[in-house]
Design an enzyme around this catalytic site. Structure first.
Site, short mmCIF file in Angstrom:
data_model
loop_
_atom_site.label_atom_id
_atom_site.label_comp_id
_atom_site.label_asym_id
_atom_site.label_seq_id
_atom_site.Cartn_x
_atom_site.Cartn_y
_atom_site.Cartn_z
N ARG A 23 0.91 -1.10 0.15
CA ARG A 23 -0.26 -0.20 -0.12
C ARG A 23 0.96 0.92 0.17
NH1 ARG A 23 -2.55 -0.71 5.43
NH2 ARG A 23 -0.98 -1.72 5.99
N GLN A 47 3.39 25.22 18.70
CA GLN A 47 3.43 25.61 16.95
C GLN A 47 3.83 24.15 16.42
OE1 GLN A 47 3.96 29.23 16.71
NE2 GLN A 47 4.90 28.81 14.29
N ARG A 59 17.15 28.80 3.96
CA ARG A 59 15.87 29.58 5.77
C ARG A 59 16.45 28.83 5.79
NH1 ARG A 59 10.20 29.26 3.31
NH2 ARG A 59 9.52 28.19 1.29
N HIS A 62 18.38 30.32 12.45
CA HIS A 62 17.16 31.59 12.63
C HIS A 62 17.57 30.96 13.87
CE1 HIS A 62 14.48 31.48 8.85
NE2 HIS A 62 14.94 32.72 9.18
N LYS A 72 13.65 23.06 19.04
CA LYS A 72 12.51 22.43 17.35
C LYS A 72 13.14 20.71 16.90
CE LYS A 72 13.19 26.87 15.27
NZ LYS A 72 13.64 27.28 13.77
N TYR A 132 8.05 20.91 10.93
CA TYR A 132 9.10 21.43 12.55
C TYR A 132 7.88 21.29 13.73
CZ TYR A 132 11.08 24.64 9.40
OH TYR A 132 11.58 25.11 8.38
N GLU A 143 12.18 36.48 17.79
CA GLU A 143 12.73 36.41 17.03
C GLU A 143 14.16 37.00 15.99
OE1 GLU A 143 11.78 32.91 15.48
OE2 GLU A 143 10.08 33.22 17.06
N ASP A 172 16.78 37.01 5.70
CA ASP A 172 17.90 36.41 6.32
C ASP A 172 18.76 37.17 4.91
OD1 ASP A 172 16.68 34.70 7.24
OD2 ASP A 172 16.20 32.68 5.74
#
Length: 204
Positions: A23, A47, A59, A62, A72, A132, A143, A172
């Protein structure tokens, strides 16, 4: 599930077993009990983020002010990416060092990133999906970012871009270098992070 302690302190790689059949397959990328056992305290789920990136997108780097910071747990739900953890905690024995791990939807391996560490990634395939799980909600005032192309970081983008230009957000691109972030007092302090981890363990 296999667990590997990374060379950057307070970061871990988790590699699950997958169960294919006619499957498709079943895989469990996240097991809360195992994360708690490994890290010493649970990852509260405040979150969940889902990003889709075309090939060549970077990305990060951070991070969030610590404490409270943002832990994270990240994995690649589709495609492949180069995930990089950078130690930007002032006073850390591995300050300025980084470790890269390939995450993909072939292995479904995941990375746990403790509060105060820098995180970034490069999408290696079109429509790469990153998932995440975050311990705290996105809070713009806390941030922070460092330019991922800062030569002082020495991140290995060129090895994977094959001469193509990376694609970055304005945020960035305009982020400070590591030295500029240090001069501006933006970097987390290692002892404050260690004390924060100890507090989380004590309260677990």
């Amino acid at each position: 599930m296999q667990v590997r302690k990374m060379t950057i302190p307070d970061a871990y790689e988790f590699t699950p077993k997958s169960f294919p059949d006619d499957r498709g397959l079943l895989v469990v990328p996240f097991q809360a009990d195992l994360v708690t056992e490994t890290v010493g305290y649970p990852l509260p789920l405040a979150q969940s983020n889902h990003s889709v990136s075309r090939r060549g997108v970077i990305r990060g780097v951070h991070f969030a002010d610590t404490p409270p910071g943002q832990a994270k747990y990240v994995y690649c739900a589709s495609g492949a990416l180069l995930d990089i953890i950078t130690d930007i905690r002032l006073g850390s024995p591995t300050f300025g060092k980084w470790e890269a791990v390939r995450l993909s939807s072939e292995t479904y391996n995941s990375i746990y990133i403790s509060e105060g560490l820098g995180h970034c990634f490069l999408a290696l395939e079109e429509n790469t999906v990153m998932s995440y799980l975050c311990s705290t909600p996105f809070t713009p005032a806390r941030e922070r970012a460092i330019n991922p192309l800062d030569p002082a970081l020495g991140l290995p983008w060129a090895e994977y871009l094959d001469g193509a230009a990376p694609v970055l957000s304005v945020k960035d691109t305009e982020a400070p270098s590591l030295a500029e972030a240090e001069a501006a007092g933006l970097l987390p302090k290692y002892q404050a992070c260690v004390d924060h981890y100890a507090s989380l363990r004590a309260n677990a």
